[in-house]
Motif scaffolding. Structure first.
Motif, PDB file in Angstrom:
ATOM      1  N   VAL A  37       0.824  -1.170  -0.059  1.00 13.02           N
ATOM      2  CA  VAL A  37       0.051  -0.178  -0.018  1.00 13.02           C
ATOM      3  C   VAL A  37       0.735   1.154  -0.093  1.00 13.02           C
ATOM      4  N   LYS A  38       0.867   2.128  -0.935  1.00 12.20           N
ATOM      5  CA  LYS A  38       1.439   3.308  -0.978  1.00 12.20           C
ATOM      6  C   LYS A  38       0.819   4.317  -0.096  1.00 12.20           C
ATOM      7  N   SER A  39       1.713   5.133   0.517  1.00  7.49           N
ATOM      8  CA  SER A  39       1.382   6.345   1.327  1.00  7.49           C
ATOM      9  C   SER A  39       0.721   7.477   0.578  1.00  7.49           C
ATOM     10  N   GLY A  40      -0.220   7.883   1.315  1.00  7.62           N
ATOM     11  CA  GLY A  40      -0.960   9.173   0.813  1.00  7.62           C
ATOM     12  C   GLY A  40      -2.232   8.566   0.188  1.00  7.62           C
ATOM     13  N   GLU A  41      -3.224   9.738  -0.110  1.00 10.15           N
ATOM     14  CA  GLU A  41      -4.568   9.244  -0.598  1.00 10.15           C
ATOM     15  C   GLU A  41      -4.652   9.834  -1.855  1.00 10.15           C
ATOM     16  N   LEU A  42      -5.551   9.274  -2.699  1.00  4.71           N
ATOM     17  CA  LEU A  42      -5.885   9.792  -4.057  1.00  4.71           C
ATOM     18  C   LEU A  42      -7.119  10.406  -3.730  1.00  4.71           C
ATOM     19  N   LEU A  43      -7.260  11.934  -4.166  1.00 10.59           N
ATOM     20  CA  LEU A  43      -8.354  12.848  -3.815  1.00 10.59           C
ATOM     21  C   LEU A  43      -9.685  12.583  -5.009  1.00 10.59           C
ATOM     22  N   PRO A  44     -10.689  12.864  -4.315  1.00 16.01           N
ATOM     23  CA  PRO A  44     -11.808  12.976  -5.264  1.00 16.01           C
ATOM     24  C   PRO A  44     -11.546  13.820  -6.579  1.00 16.01           C
ATOM     25  N   GLY A  45     -12.159  13.443  -7.574  1.00 16.85           N
ATOM     26  CA  GLY A  45     -11.904  14.016  -8.900  1.00 16.85           C
ATOM     27  C   GLY A  45     -10.819  13.777  -9.689  1.00 16.85           C
ATOM     28  N   SER A  46      -9.774  12.983  -8.956  1.00 14.33           N
ATOM     29  CA  SER A  46      -8.573  12.732  -9.785  1.00 14.33           C
ATOM     30  C   SER A  46      -8.707  11.331 -10.407  1.00 14.33           C
ATOM     31  N   PHE A  47      -8.099  11.515 -11.736  1.00 16.60           N
ATOM     32  CA  PHE A  47      -7.787  10.031 -12.547  1.00 16.60           C
ATOM     33  C   PHE A  47      -6.631   9.360 -12.160  1.00 16.60           C
ATOM     34  N   ASN A  48      -6.589   7.951 -12.060  1.00 16.28           N
ATOM     35  CA  ASN A  48      -5.571   7.476 -11.712  1.00 16.28           C
ATOM     36  C   ASN A  48      -5.241   6.218 -12.444  1.00 16.28           C
ATOM     37  N   GLN A  49      -4.080   5.880 -13.120  1.00 12.62           N
ATOM     38  CA  GLN A  49      -3.871   4.743 -13.940  1.00 12.62           C
ATOM     39  C   GLN A  49      -3.712   3.468 -13.109  1.00 12.62           C
ATOM     40  N   ILE A  50      -4.376   2.630 -13.740  1.00  8.39           N
ATOM     41  CA  ILE A  50      -4.417   1.262 -13.148  1.00  8.39           C
ATOM     42  C   ILE A  50      -3.794  -0.108 -13.872  1.00  8.39           C
ATOM     43  N   LEU A  51      -3.112   0.692 -14.918  1.00  3.49           N
ATOM     44  CA  LEU A  51      -2.200  -0.466 -15.791  1.00  3.49           C
ATOM     45  C   LEU A  51      -1.290  -1.190 -15.048  1.00  3.49           C
ATOM     46  N   ILE A  52      -0.592  -0.480 -14.129  1.00  2.00           N
ATOM     47  CA  ILE A  52       0.511  -0.822 -13.069  1.00  2.00           C
ATOM     48  C   ILE A  52      -0.193  -0.875 -11.730  1.00  2.00           C
ATOM     49  N   GLY A  53      -0.300  -1.964 -11.062  1.00  2.00           N
ATOM     50  CA  GLY A  53      -0.903  -1.966  -9.748  1.00  2.00           C
ATOM     51  C   GLY A  53      -2.419  -1.707  -9.937  1.00  2.00           C
ATOM     52  N   GLU A  54      -3.106  -1.246  -8.831  1.00  2.00           N
ATOM     53  CA  GLU A  54      -4.480  -1.207  -8.680  1.00  2.00           C
ATOM     54  C   GLU A  54      -4.588   0.049  -7.682  1.00  2.00           C
ATOM     55  N   VAL A  55      -5.751   0.712  -7.902  1.00  2.00           N
ATOM     56  CA  VAL A  55      -6.407   1.672  -7.081  1.00  2.00           C
ATOM     57  C   VAL A  55      -7.590   1.021  -6.018  1.00  2.00           C
ATOM     58  N   LEU A  56      -7.592   1.144  -4.796  1.00  2.00           N
ATOM     59  CA  LEU A  56      -8.570   1.039  -4.022  1.00  2.00           C
ATOM     60  C   LEU A  56      -9.530   1.995  -3.765  1.00  2.00           C
ATOM     61  N   THR A  57     -10.900   2.071  -3.709  1.00  2.00           N
ATOM     62  CA  THR A  57     -11.556   3.165  -3.417  1.00  2.00           C
ATOM     63  C   THR A  57     -12.127   2.927  -2.322  1.00  2.00           C
ATOM     64  N   PHE A  58     -12.317   4.182  -1.326  1.00  2.00           N
ATOM     65  CA  PHE A  58     -12.622   3.759   0.095  1.00  2.00           C
ATOM     66  C   PHE A  58     -13.929   5.082   0.414  1.00  2.00           C
ATOM     67  N   PRO A  59     -15.277   4.578   0.377  1.00  2.54           N
ATOM     68  CA  PRO A  59     -16.221   5.813   0.722  1.00  2.54           C
ATOM     69  C   PRO A  59     -15.923   6.038   2.136  1.00  2.54           C
ATOM     70  N   ILE A  60     -15.886   7.280   2.612  1.00  2.61           N
ATOM     71  CA  ILE A  60     -15.399   7.750   3.625  1.00  2.61           C
ATOM     72  C   ILE A  60     -16.456   8.753   4.432  1.00  2.61           C
ATOM     73  N   LYS A  61     -17.694   9.171   3.518  1.00  5.43           N
ATOM     74  CA  LYS A  61     -18.535  10.231   4.074  1.00  5.43           C
ATOM     75  C   LYS A  61     -19.767   9.515   4.472  1.00  5.43           C
ATOM     76  N   ASP A  62     -20.380   9.791   5.454  1.00  4.14           N
ATOM     77  CA  ASP A  62     -21.634   9.191   6.195  1.00  4.14           C
ATOM     78  C   ASP A  62     -21.947   7.729   5.594  1.00  4.14           C
ATOM     79  N   VAL A  63     -20.906   7.035   6.191  1.00 10.39           N
ATOM     80  CA  VAL A  63     -21.103   5.463   5.970  1.00 10.39           C
ATOM     81  C   VAL A  63     -22.033   4.826   6.821  1.00 10.39           C
TER      82      VAL A  63
END
Length: 264
Positions: A37-63
């Motif tokens: 797991v890489k340090s730092g969070e990917l913020l809302p609205g950003s586009f992130n490549q998933i060709l190498i590795g993967e990006v996990l998404t985490f709902p954080i608001k009003d769960v």
């Protein structure tokens, strides 16, 4: 020209299939091809490549953490038939990567491709708080004490978060008790008690009514006897006065005439 157009189409296809966008109310965390797991969070609205590795998404608001079909024990030692509640929490966006990578994986939950960080942890803490709150109230009093119980449950979860030094990472925004149902035996006993009290009140009313009727009849009897005696005395007085004045020529003498008219 055609080659440039083809390359543009390929680039667009790669962009479309090789990137993921972080939606509002979520943050992303990158996991490398080495599963770290890489340090730092990917913020809302950003586009992130998933060709190498993967990006996990985490709902954080009003769960929403939904807790259904619980059966806590009340203060009167009866087991509730059903107890349903919802706990709403938020995650500090800057703490997602650390929570996900350092806390036990069993604390998190996955649903429809999203990872709900600390979801199961909140479930367990909420259940403990709910069962603790139930012991403070009689089964039949819980429905009316719903607001107080919600406050207690929220404060109990917050206290546990503070003790675990998680209060800066997790915020409890709301606790809502949706359903409280006592055991059938408790409801039946309560209904029997109400029925017995109503029957007792009815009997008390009947007794008071009978006593009032008895007093009324006694009063009528006393008044009737007094009225008859008065009329008899008045009649004898009128007869006596008539004889003295010579107005009565013939009378019917009663058997106790002497007692009424002269001394023996």
């Amino acid at each position: 020209m055609k080659r440039i157009l083809t390359l543009s189409i390929l680039a667009a296809a790669v962009l479309a299939t090789g990137c993921t966008r972080i939606e509002t109310g979520e943050v992303g965390v990158r996991v490398g091809f080495d599963k770290q797991v890489k340090s730092g969070e990917l913020l809302p609205g950003s586009f992130n490549q998933i060709l190498i590795g993967e990006v996990l998404t985490f709902p954080i608001k009003d769960v929403n953490v939904t807790l259904n079909d619980m059966t806590p024990v009340a203060k009167d030692n009866s087991t509730m038939k059903d107890f349903d509640a919802v706990v709403v929490y938020n995650i500090n966006p800057s703490q997602v990567a650390e929570l996900y990578s350092t806390k036990n994986k069993s604390f998190h939950a996955e649903f429809k491709g999203d990872t709900y960080v600390m979801y199961n942890y909140i479930v367990q803490n909420a259940r403990n708080a709910i069962y603790k709150a139930a012991r403070k109230y009689e089964a039949l009093d819980m429905a009316d004490a719903r607001s107080d119980m919600e406050t207690f449950i929220k404060e109990e979860i917050v206290r546990n978060l503070r003790e675990e030094k998680l209060d800066a990472s997790i915020t409890i925004s709301q606790v809502l008790i949706r359903n409280v149902v006592p055991a059938d035996s408790v409801v039946a006993s309560a209904n029997e008690l109400v029925k017995a009290k109503n029957e007792l009140k009815q009997k008390e009313v009947e007794v008071k009514t009978a006593e009032a009727e008895s007093r009324r009849m006694a009063a009528l009897a006393n008044n009737s006897a007094s009225s008859i005696a008065f009329m008899q005395a008045q009649a004898m007085l009128n007869i006596s006065e008539g004889i003295k004045l010579g107005r009565v020529q013939t009378i019917v003498v009663p058997s106790n005439f002497n007692a009424l008219m002269m001394n023996k």
